[in-house]
Scaffold this motif. Structure first.
Motif, mmCIF file in Angstrom:
data_model
loop_
_atom_site.group_PDB
_atom_site.id
_atom_site.type_symbol
_atom_site.label_atom_id
_atom_site.label_comp_id
_atom_site.label_asym_id
_atom_site.label_seq_id
_atom_site.Cartn_x
_atom_site.Cartn_y
_atom_site.Cartn_z
ATOM 1 N N GLY A 129 -1.679 21.633 -10.444
ATOM 2 C CA GLY A 129 -2.968 20.980 -10.630
ATOM 3 C C GLY A 129 -2.818 19.697 -11.423
ATOM 4 N N VAL A 130 -3.933 19.222 -11.947
ATOM 5 C CA VAL A 130 -3.948 18.007 -12.770
ATOM 6 C C VAL A 130 -4.011 18.420 -14.233
ATOM 7 C CG1 VAL A 130 -5.173 15.869 -13.287
ATOM 8 C CG2 VAL A 130 -5.134 16.736 -10.940
ATOM 9 N N TYR A 131 -3.113 17.877 -15.044
ATOM 10 C CA TYR A 131 -3.039 18.202 -16.468
ATOM 11 C C TYR A 131 -3.365 16.968 -17.311
ATOM 12 C CZ TYR A 131 -0.874 22.734 -15.486
ATOM 13 O OH TYR A 131 -0.632 24.012 -15.067
ATOM 14 N N ASP A 132 -3.747 17.225 -18.555
ATOM 15 C CA ASP A 132 -4.071 16.118 -19.455
ATOM 16 C C ASP A 132 -2.818 15.382 -19.915
ATOM 17 O OD1 ASP A 132 -3.090 18.155 -21.040
ATOM 18 O OD2 ASP A 132 -4.631 17.962 -22.595
ATOM 19 N N LYS A 133 -1.655 16.021 -19.762
ATOM 20 C CA LYS A 133 -0.360 15.403 -20.054
ATOM 21 C C LYS A 133 0.685 16.108 -19.199
ATOM 22 C CE LYS A 133 -1.070 16.647 -24.300
ATOM 23 N NZ LYS A 133 -0.963 16.879 -25.771
ATOM 24 N N ASP A 134 1.868 15.572 -19.161
ATOM 25 C CA ASP A 134 2.909 16.119 -18.296
ATOM 26 C C ASP A 134 3.266 17.543 -18.737
ATOM 27 O OD1 ASP A 134 5.071 16.709 -16.698
ATOM 28 O OD2 ASP A 134 6.154 14.846 -17.115
ATOM 29 N N PRO A 135 2.978 18.559 -17.901
ATOM 30 C CA PRO A 135 3.271 19.944 -18.310
ATOM 31 C C PRO A 135 4.761 20.265 -18.342
ATOM 32 C CG PRO A 135 2.505 19.885 -16.044
ATOM 33 C CD PRO A 135 2.344 18.492 -16.586
ATOM 34 N N LYS A 136 5.573 19.423 -17.704
ATOM 35 C CA LYS A 136 7.016 19.670 -17.687
ATOM 36 C C LYS A 136 7.669 19.332 -19.018
ATOM 37 C CE LYS A 136 7.395 18.829 -12.714
ATOM 38 N NZ LYS A 136 8.011 17.996 -11.635
ATOM 39 N N THR A 137 7.008 18.470 -19.794
ATOM 40 C CA THR A 137 7.574 18.059 -21.083
ATOM 41 C C THR A 137 6.667 18.385 -22.261
ATOM 42 O OG1 THR A 137 6.630 15.829 -20.769
ATOM 43 C CG2 THR A 137 8.901 16.186 -20.025
ATOM 44 N N HIS B 151 -5.984 7.506 -16.966
ATOM 45 C CA HIS B 151 -4.683 7.106 -16.413
ATOM 46 C C HIS B 151 -3.823 8.313 -16.040
ATOM 47 C CE1 HIS B 151 -5.619 3.003 -17.598
ATOM 48 N NE2 HIS B 151 -5.892 3.447 -18.813
ATOM 49 N N LEU B 152 -4.463 9.309 -15.440
ATOM 50 C CA LEU B 152 -3.741 10.500 -14.995
ATOM 51 C C LEU B 152 -3.026 10.189 -13.688
ATOM 52 C CD1 LEU B 152 -6.482 13.174 -15.741
ATOM 53 C CD2 LEU B 152 -4.546 12.514 -17.173
ATOM 54 N N LYS B 153 -1.779 10.590 -13.613
ATOM 55 C CA LYS B 153 -0.963 10.230 -12.450
ATOM 56 C C LYS B 153 -1.165 11.238 -11.316
ATOM 57 C CE LYS B 153 2.506 7.867 -15.250
ATOM 58 N NZ LYS B 153 3.929 7.784 -15.648
ATOM 59 N N VAL B 154 -2.284 11.074 -10.610
ATOM 60 C CA VAL B 154 -2.599 11.932 -9.470
ATOM 61 C C VAL B 154 -2.327 11.180 -8.176
ATOM 62 C CG1 VAL B 154 -4.392 13.298 -8.346
ATOM 63 C CG2 VAL B 154 -4.373 13.076 -10.833
ATOM 64 N N MET B 155 -2.981 10.050 -8.036
ATOM 65 C CA MET B 155 -2.792 9.117 -6.925
ATOM 66 C C MET B 155 -2.840 7.719 -7.505
ATOM 67 S SD MET B 155 -5.147 10.314 -3.709
ATOM 68 C CE MET B 155 -4.473 11.232 -2.339
ATOM 69 N N ASP B 156 -2.454 6.724 -6.724
ATOM 70 C CA ASP B 156 -2.602 5.365 -7.219
ATOM 71 C C ASP B 156 -4.079 4.990 -7.234
ATOM 72 O OD1 ASP B 156 -3.292 3.482 -4.790
ATOM 73 O OD2 ASP B 156 -1.751 4.850 -4.066
ATOM 74 N N SER C 250 -13.497 14.429 -12.494
ATOM 75 C CA SER C 250 -14.046 13.390 -11.632
ATOM 76 C C SER C 250 -13.006 12.309 -11.362
ATOM 77 C CB SER C 250 -15.284 12.760 -12.286
ATOM 78 O OG SER C 250 -14.896 11.961 -13.396
ATOM 79 N N TYR C 251 -13.223 11.578 -10.295
ATOM 80 C CA TYR C 251 -12.333 10.463 -9.983
ATOM 81 C C TYR C 251 -12.360 9.422 -11.097
ATOM 82 C CZ TYR C 251 -11.371 12.000 -5.209
ATOM 83 O OH TYR C 251 -10.928 12.695 -4.117
ATOM 84 N N ASP C 252 -13.533 9.184 -11.652
ATOM 85 C CA ASP C 252 -13.637 8.187 -12.718
ATOM 86 C C ASP C 252 -12.832 8.604 -13.945
ATOM 87 O OD1 ASP C 252 -15.240 6.416 -11.306
ATOM 88 O OD2 ASP C 252 -17.115 7.335 -11.978
ATOM 89 N N GLU C 253 -12.821 9.910 -14.259
ATOM 90 C CA GLU C 253 -12.016 10.392 -15.382
ATOM 91 C C GLU C 253 -10.526 10.220 -15.110
ATOM 92 O OE1 GLU C 253 -13.787 14.052 -17.704
ATOM 93 O OE2 GLU C 253 -14.101 14.333 -15.547
ATOM 94 N N VAL C 254 -10.118 10.474 -13.874
ATOM 95 C CA VAL C 254 -8.710 10.287 -13.513
ATOM 96 C C VAL C 254 -8.290 8.849 -13.748
ATOM 97 C CG1 VAL C 254 -7.103 10.226 -11.558
ATOM 98 C CG2 VAL C 254 -8.611 12.189 -11.862
ATOM 99 N N PHE D 24 0.850 -1.193 0.000
ATOM 100 C CA PHE D 24 0.000 0.000 0.000
ATOM 101 C C PHE D 24 0.882 1.238 0.000
ATOM 102 C CE2 PHE D 24 -2.807 -3.232 1.764
ATOM 103 C CZ PHE D 24 -4.005 -2.976 1.104
ATOM 104 N N THR D 25 0.520 2.212 -0.807
ATOM 105 C CA THR D 25 1.317 3.436 -0.908
ATOM 106 C C THR D 25 0.910 4.447 0.156
ATOM 107 O OG1 THR D 25 -0.247 4.569 -2.369
ATOM 108 C CG2 THR D 25 1.386 3.100 -3.412
ATOM 109 N N THR D 26 1.704 5.517 0.263
ATOM 110 C CA THR D 26 1.329 6.585 1.191
ATOM 111 C C THR D 26 0.130 7.380 0.666
ATOM 112 O OG1 THR D 26 3.086 7.954 0.190
ATOM 113 C CG2 THR D 26 3.583 6.863 2.285
ATOM 114 N N ASP D 27 -0.150 7.314 -0.635
ATOM 115 C CA ASP D 27 -1.399 7.898 -1.150
ATOM 116 C C ASP D 27 -2.597 7.200 -0.520
ATOM 117 O OD1 ASP D 27 -0.039 9.642 -2.784
ATOM 118 O OD2 ASP D 27 -0.315 8.464 -4.608
ATOM 119 N N THR D 28 -2.546 5.883 -0.499
ATOM 120 C CA THR D 28 -3.635 5.121 0.117
ATOM 121 C C THR D 28 -3.697 5.400 1.611
ATOM 122 O OG1 THR D 28 -3.410 3.381 -1.549
ATOM 123 C CG2 THR D 28 -4.578 2.808 0.466
ATOM 124 N N ALA D 29 -2.535 5.479 2.265
ATOM 125 C CA ALA D 29 -2.505 5.785 3.697
ATOM 126 C C ALA D 29 -3.140 7.143 3.976
ATOM 127 C CB ALA D 29 -1.069 5.759 4.216
#
Length: 255
Positions: A184-192, A211-216, A203-207, A157-162
């Motif tokens: 915030g949350v982006y549709d793709k990596d804003p750094k690249t 496959h947006l990397k917000v939490m596991d 929504s959580y379902d959209e995340v 279990f990750t610390t996100d789940t914790a």
């Protein structure tokens, strides 16, 4: 003996402040990497102190604060497992790393005069309290900052789940996820990707479906099933945590 004024905390507490935020109690989740500054490993004291001051500004609003800090700046269990270490052992090592980070943050907060408790899912009485839900709730009611360490106490279990689990157990009204360099949350990596677009709300379902990397996925599902909103913001902007709690600033709400 003089009676303590009504509305003021008791021994080892912090005087109560009128809450100017829309939230009474929140969970702040930050990564271990957020504590290492630009040094690439371990704890960077000026960075830890800066984050502690951000927490102080929010507590001054009268908000009750829970914290969960990752351990990736010291040891990441999944990487250890990928390098051939037995997964359970690697995950426990990662949990111990989160305890080290929690103690470092506790020291920084208490240097500012804030009362804190490090509460560990793994029993280690010499350095932290064991996790007892009712006791932790009482600490929050006394305006002490509770830093939950050692994840859930279980491997895999990750610390996100914790953070999501403890936020639900503590009846937090939202999880605030502080990011480095991302507001915030982006549709793709804003750094690249210069054309990356930030979501105001998603929504959580959209995340999950995108496959947006917000939490596991486990943490996202747990938050969704308990209607617990997630606010993703940048830890880099001074005063940003407080500003968002006041209803301003740049962030993404996942709900």
């Amino acid at each position: 003996m003089t009676e303590q004024p009504k509305g003021q905390d008791d021994i080892q507490g912090t005087p109560m402040t009128r809450n100017t935020s829309k939230y009474k109690r929140v969970m702040l989740k930050i990564s271990g990497e957020a504590l290492m500054g630009d040094q690439g490993f371990g704890l960077h004291p000026p960075t830890v102190e800066r984050i502690a001051r951000e927490v102080q500004k929010v507590q001054e609003m009268g908000v009750e604060i829970c914290m969960v800090i990752g351990g990736g700046n010291i040891f990441r269990g999944l990487q250890g497992s990928a390098q051939g270490m037995e997964r359970t052992t690697a995950d426990y090592m990662g949990m111990l790393a989160t305890v080290m980070n929690a103690l470092g943050m506790q020291a920084a907060l208490e240097a500012l005069g804030l009362h804190t408790r490090v509460i560990s899912a793994i029993t280690m009485n010499e350095v932290a309290e064991p996790y007892i839900r009712r006791r932790a709730v009482r600490h929050l009611e006394k305006k002490r900052i509770c830093i939950f360490a050692a994840g859930t106490g279980n491997p895999y279990f990750t610390t996100d789940t914790a953070a999501t689990l403890r936020a639900n157990e503590m009846a937090c009204e939202a999880i605030f996820m502080g990011k480095n360099g991302v507001d915030g949350v982006y549709d793709k990596d804003p750094k690249t990707n210069a054309d990356a677009k930030r979501y105001e709300n998603i929504s959580y379902d959209e995340v999950l479906s995108k496959h947006l990397k917000v939490m596991d996925a486990s943490a996202i599902a747990l938050a969704r099933d308990n209607d617990l909103p997630l606010i993703v913001f940048s830890l880099d902007e001074p005063g940003g945590f407080r500003t968002i709690l006041e209803g301003h600033g740049t962030y993404t709400t996942v709900s």
